[in-house]
Design a protein around this motif. Structure first.
Motif, PDB file in Angstrom:
ATOM      1  N   LYS A  13      -6.575  -8.364   1.987  1.00 61.75           N
ATOM      2  CA  LYS A  13      -7.148  -7.357   2.887  1.00 61.75           C
ATOM      3  C   LYS A  13      -6.038  -6.620   3.620  1.00 61.75           C
ATOM      4  O   LYS A  13      -4.893  -7.043   3.639  1.00 61.75           O
ATOM      5  N   PHE A  14      -6.420  -5.489   4.224  1.00 60.45           N
ATOM      6  CA  PHE A  14      -5.473  -4.625   4.919  1.00 60.45           C
ATOM      7  C   PHE A  14      -5.872  -4.477   6.385  1.00 60.45           C
ATOM      8  O   PHE A  14      -7.047  -4.592   6.733  1.00 60.45           O
ATOM      9  N   GLN A  15      -4.885  -4.172   7.218  1.00 64.25           N
ATOM     10  CA  GLN A  15      -5.130  -3.943   8.640  1.00 64.25           C
ATOM     11  C   GLN A  15      -4.211  -2.827   9.121  1.00 64.25           C
ATOM     12  O   GLN A  15      -3.104  -2.672   8.609  1.00 64.25           O
ATOM     13  N   VAL A  16      -4.693  -2.088  10.111  1.00 64.75           N
ATOM     14  CA  VAL A  16      -3.893  -1.041  10.748  1.00 64.75           C
ATOM     15  C   VAL A  16      -3.489  -1.531  12.131  1.00 64.75           C
ATOM     16  O   VAL A  16      -4.311  -2.074  12.873  1.00 64.75           O
ATOM     17  N   GLN A  17      -2.220  -1.343  12.466  1.00 68.13           N
ATOM     18  CA  GLN A  17      -1.729  -1.646  13.803  1.00 68.13           C
ATOM     19  C   GLN A  17      -1.068  -0.394  14.361  1.00 68.13           C
ATOM     20  O   GLN A  17      -0.381   0.307  13.627  1.00 68.13           O
ATOM     21  N   LEU A  18      -1.293  -0.143  15.632  1.00 70.44           N
ATOM     22  CA  LEU A  18      -0.569   0.915  16.328  1.00 70.44           C
ATOM     23  C   LEU A  18       0.539   0.227  17.101  1.00 70.44           C
ATOM     24  O   LEU A  18       0.268  -0.647  17.933  1.00 70.44           O
TER      25      LEU A  18
END
Length: 109
Positions: A13-18
């Motif tokens: 799975k993928f995740q976005v982080q700022l």
């Protein structure tokens, strides 16, 4: 300036982080099955980060401040890190409002 980082999590799975300029994680998305979903999430972050009413200030069970970024429909689209004080949480919200609309995207997946 900060950046959005797409990372690969467990089970593919993928995740976005700022992340801030210093590399601290300010916001994290839920996990997605595709990178396209991550890119859509980034656009949603950009749109909603500008709107002060989209931030929901929270306190953890250990009395630590954090916040959620919500969509127009009220869905949580990102969760912040835990902060040592409410002042640092407020500063992080201001940073997100300033950084997110123009942050570059870096794919580290």
């Amino acid at each position: 300036m900060g950046k959005f980082v797409i990372i690969r999590k467990t089970a593919g799975k993928f995740q976005v982080q700022l992340k801030s300029k210093a590399g601290a994680v300010l916001l994290s998305s839920e996990e997605y099955t595709t990178k396209i979903s991550c890119k859509k999430a980034i656009e949603s972050f950009r749109t909603h980060a500008k709107q002060p009413d989209k931030y929901q200030k929270k306190i953890s069970t250990d009395w630590e401040p954090y916040f959620h970024l919500r969509s127009s429909h009220g869905k949580v689209i990102a969760t912040s890190a835990i902060f040592p004080s409410t002042l640092s949480r407020e500063q992080a919200i201001k940073r997100v409002q300033r950084i997110a609309p123009n942050a570059v995207v870096q794919d580290q997946s």
